[in-house]
Structure formats: structure tokens, C-alpha cells
Design an enzyme around this catalytic site. Structure first.
Site, PDB file in Angstrom:
ATOM      1  N   ALA A 286      -0.134  -4.514  -4.336  1.00 48.52           N
ATOM      2  CA  ALA A 286       0.280  -4.779  -3.450  1.00 48.52           C
ATOM      3  C   ALA A 286      -0.437  -5.671  -2.546  1.00 48.52           C
ATOM      4  CB  ALA A 286       0.654  -3.611  -2.727  1.00 48.52           C
TER       5      ALA A 286
ATOM      6  N   GLN B  59       3.037  -8.881  -6.083  1.00 52.60           N
ATOM      7  CA  GLN B  59       3.623  -7.845  -5.409  1.00 52.60           C
ATOM      8  C   GLN B  59       3.437  -7.990  -3.576  1.00 52.60           C
ATOM      9  OE1 GLN B  59       3.008  -3.582  -4.869  1.00 52.60           O
ATOM     10  NE2 GLN B  59       4.813  -3.353  -5.894  1.00 52.60           N
TER      11      GLN B  59
ATOM     12  N   TYR C  71       6.714   2.824   1.715  1.00 51.96           N
ATOM     13  CA  TYR C  71       6.122   1.784   2.777  1.00 51.96           C
ATOM     14  C   TYR C  71       7.371   1.171   3.459  1.00 51.96           C
ATOM     15  CZ  TYR C  71       1.967   2.640   0.368  1.00 51.96           C
ATOM     16  OH  TYR C  71       0.834   3.129  -0.403  1.00 51.96           O
TER      17      TYR C  71
ATOM     18  N   GLY D 265       0.883   1.781 -15.698  1.00 50.43           N
ATOM     19  CA  GLY D 265      -0.093   1.609 -14.614  1.00 50.43           C
ATOM     20  C   GLY D 265      -1.484   2.064 -14.859  1.00 50.43           C
TER      21      GLY D 265
END
Length: 396
Positions: A58, A100, A215, A353
């Protein structure tokens, strides 16, 4: 011999992928002062394969977007320059990479905000203290509710970040080969005159909008945090308005063929959940078709225990069927479950991940059936540029 479904090629829009094993976005907190570092080129290049697909951690869209220390940004020229060698190292391996882009919203603190101001959100409701993976108590500051007039500013921050991501390329050189140690990559650079067959003259191949895990986009989407009474709150249409405005702005800026988005409709993370996640997921999945984006990346509900074994719930099929682009599934998958959902047509690609974090050659290990390295949770977010980052061993 039957082909391994995860290792079969897939054409995603204009992108020809050689396999369907995707690196999921993973926060690593090794971008000191929000500046991407040279060791990130090593990390991503280690996980790059010809025709593979990586999604970065991110990356903040503005100075108000930061929720944690040492997460990368892409809102300044300095950020863009710092990303260029990372993108080049990945492209040298023939790999597709998306950035991202992210705004943490209320999951932040005065310390991380410009001028020590309050974080911004859809709401004035704050996030309570959260226990971190290593037993620390994380504290977040009370947020300030964005006014209707301020929301377009956040939308435009996403748009500008998307443009910066596409501009983060070395269009003046051709990186034809890259060699990496655990700490640095050394590219071989050809002169511009050798640039006739360059495949990547842009920076990132596209962006993934972070709409998951509590978020800012999630704070608008879900009815637990979103207590607004204006056109951005209440009904499904209103709560999805902000997300779709972000999508629309980015598509107009860089094209839908370069845009994906990630959602976690079933997650209850950072006190962000929805009373009807199915309806929310179905509505947003359907509405995305109006914008012609490349892919939808969705996270499964928590794994269930069946006959003593953890299994993926596989509840994403209605949204896969509703969305007309490529569909990426995520959430607790291993190689066997990933092969199964690709073979069944439940997903086009599967993102991994923690398995990819600990196994930089994950597609190769799936191919040969090799044992996987174990990941170390205690080094997920430590600032060390090597330990727990680029020192996981390869098969060879």
C-alpha cells in the site's frame, strides 16, 4: 501430464501473463521517511518471473494518507524518482507490476498527519486501541469527518497518484538485465539508441485501488463507520459513491485497462464492518462494470475449520459472476486450493501474501511440489532491509 492450473497462461486485458500466481499487496514498512528504498528493488525483483504479476505494498496518495511509519508514498516527485529503479528491476525480469494506491483515513494519528492535525475520514467515530501482531497496543487519533466539499480533494489525490505511478518509468534507458544481492540491484543499462524494442516505456503497468481492510474507501463503503446523512452515507448507492468517484477519476486519467481495485466486504478490521456484506459486494461489483476496469481483487471471509482442517470459505462466486473483468481471489489459499479454484473457473488468478513473502520463488515451488519456507511474523514490519525481507531462501 495434466497442466497445473495456477501455472497456465492468462490474458488479462492487454497483458499476457504466463501464470496465475499473483503477489498480493503486503505492507512491509521499510520505506524510510515514506521514500521507497533500493532494497525494495531487490525484494520485488526476487519475486518477479517472466509473465508474472506483482502488486506493491500500500502506497500513500498524499501527506494525509499515511497510517503507519515507513510506508511508501507516491505523491511527490521524489517518491516517483525513488520508485523508478524498483519498477525497472521488475520490468527487467519481464514482469507486470501494479502500484497499490492507498489512503488510511482514520487509521492514523496526529503524529503522522501534516501539522499534527486530525486524520480525515467518512466519520468522526474513531478506532479503538488495537493489539498488534507483536503484542503492542496501537493507538489511533480521533478523526475529522470530511465535508462534502473536501471529498473531491481526496478523489483528486488518488487521480494524481495514479498518474505518478504511470510516470514512474525510466523512459530514457533500457534496463536489459538486472543482478541483485540481498541489499541492492545492479542493472545493466543500454543506451537510448537501443530503445527500439522497449516494451515498458511507462512506469508501473497500472494501479490497484486499495478499497479494503478498514481504510478510507472501506470507511465510506461500510455502514458501521459511515454514519453520514448526506449523499455519501445511508443507502448502498450513497456509501459506494466515493469509491466509484475514485475509480472514475483514475480511469479517465490512465485508462480502465490499467486499473484494478481490492475489496474485503466480509472483513471486520479496524472496527470497519457491514451489516449486509453480500449486498454491498454485489452492488459494488456490478457498478464497477460501468467503468471498464481491468480486474476486481476480493478477499474471502475468514477460513473455516472443517474436519479439523482450515478451508477457504469460497463465498465470492456471486461477485465473480457479476463483474465482467478479471477476478482475483485472495485469503488463506495454498497451492492446492488455488489450483482448484482456477480449474473450476471460480477465479482467474489467485494472490498469495505470506506464502509469497516467505517463498520468493513461489511459482517454481508450486511447479515442482517443493516444500515451502515458513514465514516469520515477527519480521513482517521490522525496518531491517534484509532480515525477514530479502533473506528468505530460494530452491537453488
Amino acid at each position: 501430464m495434466e497442466p497445473i492450473p495456477l501455472l497456465t497462461p492468462y490474458k488479462m486485458g492487454q497483458l499476457d501473463l504466463s501464470h496465475r500466481v499473483v503477489l498480493a499487496p503486503l505492507t512491509r514498512q521499510r520505506s524510510y521517511g515514506n521514500i521507497p528504498q533500493p532494497h525494495a528493488a531487490v525484494y520485488y525483483a526476487q519475486r518477479a518471473t517472466p509473465g508474472g504479476f506483482l502488486i506493491t505494498e500500500a502506497t500513500g496518495v498524499s501527506d494525509t494518507a499515511q497510517g503507519y511509519h515507513n510506508t511508501p508514498g507516491i505523491w511527490t516527485a521524489e517518491h516517483v524518482e525513488a520508485w523508478k529503479p524498483i519498477v525497472a528491476a521488475v520490468h527487467a525480469k519481464g514482469t507486470v507490476i501494479f502500484c497499490q494506491i492507498w489512503h488510511s483515513g482514520r487509521v492514523s494519528s496526529y503524529e503522522l498527519q501534516p501539522g499534527g492535525k486530525a486524520p480525515v475520514s467518512s466519520t468522526e467515530k474513531g478506532v479503538g486501541p488495537q493489539m498488534s501482531f507483536d503484542g503492542r497496543l496501537e493507538q489511533f487519533s480521533p478523526p475529522r469527518k470530511l465535508t462534502v466539499e473536501e471529498i473531491p480533494v481526496i478523489v483528486d489525490d488518488f487521480r494524481k497518484a495514479a498518474r505518478n505511478a504511470i510516470d514512474a518509468g525510466r523512459d530514457y534507458v533500457l534496463i536489459s538485465e538486472v543482478m541483485c544481492s540481498q541489499t541492492i540491484c545492479w542493472p545493466r543499462i543500454d543506451a537510448k539508441s537501443a530503445y527500439s524494442n522497449v516494451k515498458h516505456v511507462i512506469g508501473f503497468d497500472g494501479v490497484e485501488i486499495h478499497g479494503a481492510f478498514g481504510y478510507i474507501i472501506d470507511q465510506f463503503l461500510k455502514d458501521s463507520p459511515n454514519d453520514r446523512t448526506d449523499e455519501y452515507g445511508g443507502s448502498l448507492e450513497n456509501r459506494c459513491r466515493f469509491a466509484l468517484e475514485v475509480v472514475e477519476a483514475i480511469v479517465k486519467e490512465i485508462g480502465g485497462h490499467r486499473v484494478g481495485i481490492r475489496f474485503s466486504p466480509f472483513a471486520d478490521y479496524m472496527e470497519c464492518h457491514d451489516s449486509d456484506p453480500h449486498s454491498l459486494a454485489l452492488h459494488i461489483s456490478t457498478k464497477l462494470n460501468d467503468h471498464g476496469i481491468l480486474y476486481l481483487h476480493m478477499i474471502e471471509p475468514r477460513m473455516a475449520i472443517v474436519e479439523g482442517r482450515r478451508v477457504v470459505p469460497k463465498r465470492l462466486l456471486p461477485y465473480r459472476e457479476a463483474f465482467k473483468g478479471a477476478f482475483i481471489a485472495n485469503g488463506g489459499y495454498d497451492g492446492a486450493e488455488g489450483n482448484k479454484v482456477v480449474a473450476e473457473g471460480y477465479a482467474d488468478l489467485v494472490s498469495f501474501g505470506r506464502l509469497f513473502l516467505a517463498n520468493p520463488d513461489l511459482p517454481k515451488r508450486f511447479e515442482v511440489g517443493a516444500e515451502l519456507n515458513n514465514y516469520d511474523r515477527m519480521t513482517f514490519y521490522t525496518p531491517d532491509p534484509v532480515i525477514g525481507y530479502t533473506d528468505y531462501p530460494f530452491l537453488e
